[in-house]
Design a protein around this motif. Sequence first.
Motif, PDB file in Angstrom:
ATOM      1  N   ASP A 135       0.823  -1.207   0.000  1.00  0.00           N
ATOM      2  CA  ASP A 135       0.000   0.000   0.000  1.00  0.00           C
ATOM      3  C   ASP A 135       0.857   1.256   0.000  1.00  0.00           C
ATOM      4  OD1 ASP A 135      -2.203  -1.596   0.019  1.00  0.00           O
ATOM      5  OD2 ASP A 135      -2.802  -1.169   2.086  1.00  0.00           O
ATOM      6  N   ARG A 161      -2.916   7.580  -4.003  1.00  0.00           N
ATOM      7  CA  ARG A 161      -4.258   7.727  -3.436  1.00  0.00           C
ATOM      8  C   ARG A 161      -5.005   8.852  -4.147  1.00  0.00           C
ATOM      9  NH1 ARG A 161      -4.830   5.195   1.649  1.00  0.00           N
ATOM     10  NH2 ARG A 161      -2.880   4.263   2.390  1.00  0.00           N
ATOM     11  N   GLY A 221      -8.178  10.093  -0.224  1.00  0.00           N
ATOM     12  CA  GLY A 221      -7.257   9.239   0.524  1.00  0.00           C
ATOM     13  C   GLY A 221      -7.396   7.768   0.244  1.00  0.00           C
ATOM     14  N   ASN A 222      -8.206   7.399  -0.743  1.00  0.00           N
ATOM     15  CA  ASN A 222      -8.382   5.989  -1.085  1.00  0.00           C
ATOM     16  C   ASN A 222      -7.280   5.518  -2.028  1.00  0.00           C
ATOM     17  OD1 ASN A 222     -10.997   5.767   0.275  1.00  0.00           O
ATOM     18  ND2 ASN A 222     -11.785   7.034  -1.405  1.00  0.00           N
ATOM     19  N   LEU A 223      -6.810   4.295  -1.831  1.00  0.00           N
ATOM     20  CA  LEU A 223      -5.788   3.737  -2.698  1.00  0.00           C
ATOM     21  C   LEU A 223      -6.341   3.536  -4.098  1.00  0.00           C
ATOM     22  CD1 LEU A 223      -4.360   1.064  -0.239  1.00  0.00           C
ATOM     23  CD2 LEU A 223      -3.133   3.074  -1.068  1.00  0.00           C
TER      24      LEU A 223
END
Length: 316
Positions: free
Chosen positions: A36, A41, A45-47
């Motif tokens: 990760d 992102r 803030g999501n991958l």
Amino acid sequence: MAKDICVSTFALKAIADLRKKYITTSRDDIFRKRLDGQLDRDADGNLIAKPLTFTSTGDTHGVALIEGSGGGKTSLVHHVLSNHSALQSDDPTYRPWVGVRVPSPATLKSLGLEILRETGYPGVSKSRKEWDIWLLVRSRLKLLGTVVLWIDEAHDLFRAGKAVEDILKMLKSVMQGEGAVILVLSGVDTLWQMASYDDQVKRRFSKVTLPSISASTHEKPLRGLIKKFCAEADLSPPDEVDLIDRLIYASRGRFGRCIENSLAALECAVLAGDTKVTIQHFAESWGAHEDVVPGKNVFLSPRWAEIDLAELHKPL
């Protein structure tokens, strides 16, 4: 007259199914977090399926997963990549991650051809030059939108006799510039020794070492797993106090081998027509696999901790 043995087909089917199952452990989280750390992102803030770049020219970093033989690292990486929410796609023309095992013979050329084959690229002549094949690899990965390239058993590549710096230079090339990918290498200890040969490569990789397990940390979870395995196969679990200590030692401290040896013992019990698994079943299955005399069998010897497993298969 030989005794007829009633073998439970239900139990054998259950054991076969157990061999296909993946067992999630804290080790998955360790690798997942390092992976990760190499992904970008979105604004929330999501991958996302995009490599994090570390230079103005778009260079990426990678992960080197190190563990001894039989630990289960291949299954671990495959499971994490196959279930990572940012790396899945139903579109056959889009491959967020590609995984290959170093083929035999282990050369950069054969590895490049294997990557092309895995990505569905039409047959490439083996007469093509190595550098040309790797240009195709980069182009193919870019076309497929590949974010992660996983090379399993990567240590074998460094045993092929080619100069280490040449191998590292080629591997580093897929992590540079437009279309650069996150490179995941998995292998045994010698992999990191070779990768550390080049300071630039060493800085590019996040090293993840999966240590050997011990009875002090894994006695309870392993006994729980064996109990669960036995329940699914309709068998009574073993109750010998020092079984887990012997199992971990016999498995060279490798989690994957502990699971394999446990399921082999269950199978041994079923084939013998027994309904309860005992340490004797572990002794029989492990002894047959290792081809050792009773005195060198970890599950039989009272001084099992003194048995040098590294010496078991050395020629006299």
